[in-house]
Design a protein around this motif. Structure first.
Motif, short mmCIF file in Angstrom:
data_model
loop_
_atom_site.label_atom_id
_atom_site.label_comp_id
_atom_site.label_asym_id
_atom_site.label_seq_id
_atom_site.Cartn_x
_atom_site.Cartn_y
_atom_site.Cartn_z
N GLY A 16 0.78 -1.22 0.10
CA GLY A 16 -0.09 0.00 0.32
C GLY A 16 0.83 1.26 -0.10
N LYS A 17 2.25 1.27 -0.63
CA LYS A 17 3.11 2.30 -0.57
C LYS A 17 2.34 3.55 -1.56
N SER A 18 1.68 3.25 -2.67
CA SER A 18 1.21 4.02 -3.71
C SER A 18 -0.01 4.66 -2.96
N SER A 19 -1.01 3.93 -2.40
CA SER A 19 -2.10 4.42 -1.66
C SER A 19 -1.71 5.58 -0.65
N LEU A 20 -0.73 5.00 0.18
CA LEU A 20 -0.04 5.92 1.34
C LEU A 20 0.27 7.26 0.59
N ASN A 33 -4.14 14.30 0.03
CA ASN A 33 -5.03 14.35 1.21
C ASN A 33 -6.57 13.69 0.65
N GLN A 34 -6.32 12.69 -0.29
CA GLN A 34 -7.41 11.95 -0.70
C GLN A 34 -7.18 10.50 -0.88
N VAL A 35 -8.06 9.50 -1.10
CA VAL A 35 -7.82 8.00 -1.17
C VAL A 35 -7.77 7.72 -2.43
N LEU A 36 -6.60 6.92 -2.92
CA LEU A 36 -6.41 6.43 -4.23
C LEU A 36 -7.40 5.42 -4.60
N GLY A 37 -8.14 5.87 -5.72
CA GLY A 37 -9.27 5.21 -6.08
C GLY A 37 -9.08 3.83 -6.68
N ASN A 38 -7.88 3.75 -7.48
CA ASN A 38 -7.47 2.75 -8.45
C ASN A 38 -6.17 2.46 -8.24
N PRO A 39 -5.53 1.66 -7.12
CA PRO A 39 -4.04 1.37 -7.17
C PRO A 39 -3.83 0.32 -8.30
N SER A 40 -2.72 0.56 -8.66
CA SER A 40 -2.10 -0.46 -9.59
C SER A 40 -0.66 -0.40 -9.50
N TRP A 41 0.02 -1.62 -10.04
CA TRP A 41 1.46 -1.74 -9.79
C TRP A 41 2.28 -0.63 -10.12
N THR A 42 3.15 -0.15 -9.33
CA THR A 42 4.26 0.80 -9.53
C THR A 42 5.42 0.10 -10.08
N VAL A 43 5.53 0.74 -11.39
CA VAL A 43 6.86 0.39 -12.34
C VAL A 43 7.90 1.14 -12.04
N GLY A 44 9.02 0.91 -11.41
CA GLY A 44 10.03 1.87 -11.31
C GLY A 44 9.74 2.77 -10.24
N CYS A 45 9.82 3.75 -10.17
CA CYS A 45 9.58 4.83 -9.12
C CYS A 45 8.61 5.91 -9.23
N SER A 46 7.60 6.27 -8.47
CA SER A 46 6.68 7.47 -8.75
C SER A 46 7.00 8.35 -7.56
N VAL A 47 6.86 9.31 -7.92
CA VAL A 47 7.17 10.31 -7.00
C VAL A 47 5.96 11.39 -6.67
N ASP A 48 5.84 11.93 -5.47
CA ASP A 48 4.94 12.85 -5.24
C ASP A 48 5.39 13.80 -4.10
N VAL A 49 4.68 15.04 -4.15
CA VAL A 49 5.04 16.07 -3.19
C VAL A 49 4.24 16.57 -2.20
N ARG A 50 4.86 16.44 -1.01
CA ARG A 50 3.98 17.07 -0.04
C ARG A 50 4.39 18.25 0.41
N VAL A 51 3.64 19.32 0.83
CA VAL A 51 3.91 20.48 1.37
C VAL A 51 3.82 20.49 2.72
N HIS A 52 4.77 20.67 3.37
CA HIS A 52 5.00 20.56 4.93
C HIS A 52 5.32 21.82 5.42
N ASP A 53 4.56 22.35 6.59
CA ASP A 53 4.92 23.55 7.40
C ASP A 53 5.80 23.01 8.32
N TYR A 54 7.09 23.42 8.34
CA TYR A 54 8.11 23.03 9.33
C TYR A 54 7.88 24.05 10.61
N LYS A 55 7.95 23.32 11.73
CA LYS A 55 7.55 24.08 13.14
C LYS A 55 6.41 24.91 12.82
N GLU A 56 5.24 24.20 12.57
CA GLU A 56 3.85 24.73 12.31
C GLU A 56 3.50 25.35 13.76
#
Lengths: 455, 233
Positions: free
Chosen positions: B18-22, B29-52
């Motif tokens: 469940g890495k891709s879903s995670l 901030n949404q649930v992944l509707g149709n998980p499929s196999w990850t080939v290679g590497c997939s990247v996504d970006v999270r915006v994080h507020d340091y010391k919020e």
């Protein structure tokens, strides 16, 4: 009394085979997964055990071990059990596990599993119609009906695998076909891959930032509800979301590119490893072996063509023919009966062992390639089905390799099947499979260097 | 956009945990509707507020690199995967709570990723045996996430949670157990969200606010190093 002893021997050997199948399942096939339904493991081991017992009975037949009545009895018993497993148990469980993976049908798993099984039986029965495998004097529910159909499926599988294996084996062994791959090729591809990933990352950052700004400004998608919202979005769509969808499309294209680059890099790495391997002693040995295998493969294709064209099915087995040749042409005199028994034992033994080993290795590779944690149960059961049918039909076809006196038990037990049909069918499918593998490998080989030219 | 610097966190684990879903849940901030196999590497970006919530609050982009595959892959796949392991700032280890093997394989995953790390303070492991002490002084922060929490049968829950607690101690990492199809587990203010936020803060601190030489292997990183010095307050 002797019957009891024989039965004990048979049962012990069956337990041994069962244990071996169990271990193979746990150690090799399922080493990355957790076994949650033990029934799958049991079914697999049972199929394996009874298939091996059939081979064991052939060996006993040749060696003359155990009394012939008990052999006959065990043959029949074994055959019934294996047919029961292959036609009732395994397909039912395949249907059951397939159904339990689909969320919609969770409620009535059993019912749907039965439906699947009935569909399977229908197609299984229909399979027998176009083939001239039975003589008309057989009843509808006789064992020959079932065996004949299982035989057809199994022989097709065997021929497909042999055809592909006969062509693929020299292709993989011989280093003549290895493309030249240097380290710099791989490094260049890896750099491209990383650059693509970097581009994806920067585009995703833009998307994330734009989304965040939109969210902070309250320009959420959810604000565009209601009729007014829809009309407004048609006439003047918010510029950010247009931008977003454009960037998203670019990201999708880049991700597809990254996947392709990844696969190409894996391919190149594998080729580089094979090149390194071919420089070792083992590699060189296999290279030479590859040349012999290619000659053997060409010979087999040639023989299959001759068999089909001239409509002949060999009447004598290789053992007897070999002995005939040595006795008649080379003038060596020896005790024919004694030697024919031992030679056929060795030959049949080799065939059995190599086909079991080859099949298990192929199944393992196949399983690793396509299974996931959800579908592992289904795939293992499908493999068990294939394995059972494969072994049953190898018994069918092995009849040809044995001298006449040992063929009788197979003929007796399996009933009056048209054995010649099976051999003809094997030749046809073997030819088709070998030729299409040659075509397929040729195309794949041609295509690969072109891909690298575009770098 | 140049003011937002680069932080790379790997997401590792067996295939199907469940890495891709995670990753989708963490970034969109949404649930992944149709998980499929990850080939290679997939990247996504999270915006994080340091010391919020503090006056030193700063926004960072955290790249989550979801590397697909299994520990038992062919060596050609492993060598290709190694390309993604360079200059890593944090690792999220994902395992399936209903599958014990996936938790056991986490040792091998962490070794595979950390052995590729060429920083001088990286984990040097011989014979592929994992050494607890080495993990304790490991400069790369780890986080363990167990998925499919809702699929554990009630009576087994305690055993599973004890086992994963031991595991996270071995890695010297925090652990979060959740279900990727339910965003409730990471709702703002929940203990899981706090742990996640702390982990990302730790990653950012190690990357930018400590004075020891960090993993700067790629030439792209060296360029950003100069950037970082420029707008460092």
């Amino acid at each position: 009394m002797s019957f009891l002893v024989d039965s004990v021997i048979m049962v012990t050997s069956q337990v041994l085979f069962f244990g071996f199948g169990w271990l193979f399942f746990m150690r090799q096939l399922f080493k990355d997964y957790e076994v949650r339904h033990y029934i799958v493991q049991v079914v697999f081991s049972v199929t394996f055990a009874f298939s091996c017992t059939m081979f064991e009975l052939i060996i006993f037949e040749i060696l003359g071990a155990l009394s012939s009545t008990s052999r006959y009895f065990h043959w029949k018993l074994n055959l019934y059990v294996i047919l029961l497993v292959l036609i009732f148990v395994v397909p039912f469980y395949i249907g059951y596990f397939v159904v339990s993976n689909i969320r919609l049908l969770q409620r009535q798993k059993l019912l749907f599993a039965c439906v699947v099984w009935f569909t399977f039986m229908y197609f299984f029965w229909k399979l027998g119609d176009p083939f001239p495998i039975l003589s008309p004097k057989h009843g509808i529910l006789s064992i020959e009906q079932l065996i004949s159909r299982v035989g057809v499926i199994g022989v097709t599988l065997m021929a497909l695998l042999s055809g592909f294996g006969a062509v693929n084996c020299p292709y993989t062994y011989m280093s003549y076909f290895l493309r030249n791959v240097t380290d710099s090729d791989i490094l260049a591809l890896e750099r491209r891959l990383l650059q693509t990933m970097d581009m994806i990352v920067s585009k995703k950052k833009r998307i994330a930032m734009t989304r965040r700004q939109m969210y902070q400004r309250g320009e959420d998608q959810s604000k565009q509800t209601g009729i007014w919202g829809m009309i407004r979005s048609v006439t003047s769509p918010p510029p950010n979301s247009e931008n977003l969808s454009l960037i998203q499309q670019e990201v999708d294209a880049l991700e597809e590119l990254s996947r392709q680059l990844f696969l190409e890099t894996v391919d190149l790495q594998a080729t580089k490893e094979r090149i390194e391997y071919s420089k070792t002693f083992q590699g060189k040995y296999f290279n030479v072996l590859g040349y012999f295998f290619s000659i053997y493969c060409v010979w087999k294709i040639f023989m299959a063509t001759i068999n089909i064209v001239f409509d002949r099915v060999g009447k004598t087995d290789p053992v007897t023919r070999g002995i005939e040749i040595t006795v008649n042409y080379l003038g060596i005199q020896f005790d024919v009966k004694f030697w024919s028994q031992h030679i056929s034992f060795i030959l049949v033994g080799i065939i059995i062992v190599t086909s079991i080993r080859g099949l298990l290795i192929t199944l393992t590779k196949f399983f690793y390639a396509i299974s996931s944690s959800k579908s592992s149960n289904v795939i293992v059961l499908v493999l068990a089905q294939i394995m059972g049918m494969y072994f049953v039909s190898s018994v069918l076809l092995m009849r040809m390799s044995m001298p006449l006196e040992y063929r009788t038990i197979v003929t007796e037990v399996l009933g009056e099947l048209q054995f010649n049909f099976y051999h003809r069918w094997f030749d046809v499918i073997f030819l088709v499979s070998a030729l299409s593998s040659i075509l397929f490998l040729y195309l794949a080989h041609k295509q690969a260097p072109e891909k690298h030219m575009t770098m | 956009m140049a003011s937002l610097d680069r932080i790379k966190v790997l997401v590792l684990g067996d295939s199907g945990v469940g890495k891709s879903s995670l990753v989708h849940l963490l970034c969109q901030n949404q649930v992944l509707g149709n998980p499929s196999w990850t080939v290679g590497c997939s990247v996504d970006v999270r915006v994080h507020d340091y010391k919020e919530g503090t006056p030193e609050e700063k926004t960072f982009y955290i790249e989550l690199w979801d590397v697909g595959g299994s520990v038992g892959s062919a060596s050609s796949v492993k060598s290709t995967r190694a390309v993604f392991y360079s200059s890593v700032n944090g690792i999220i280890l994902v395992h399936d709570l209903t599958n014990k093997k996936s938790s056991q394989n986490l040792y091998r995953w962490s070794l595979e990723a950390l052995n590729k790390d060429s920083s001088p303070t990286g984990v040097i492991v011989t014979n592929g045996d994992y050494d607890r002490e080495k993990f304790a002084e490991n400069p790369v922060p780890l986080l363990m996430i167990g998925t499919k929490f809702d699929q554990i049968p009630e009576n087994k829950r305690n055993d599973v949670l004890t086992r994963t607690a031991f595991l996270s101690e071995d890695f010297n990492a925090e652990e979060i157990n959740l279900d990727c199809t339910n965003p409730r587990y990471l709702a703002a203010g929940s203990s899981n969200a706090v742990k996640l936020s702390r982990f990302f803060d730790k990653v950012i601190e190690k990357r930018y606010f400590t004075k020891e030489p960090n993993q700067m292997t790629g030439f792209t990183d060296r360029k950003r190093f100069n950037f970082k010095n420029l707008h460092y307050d």
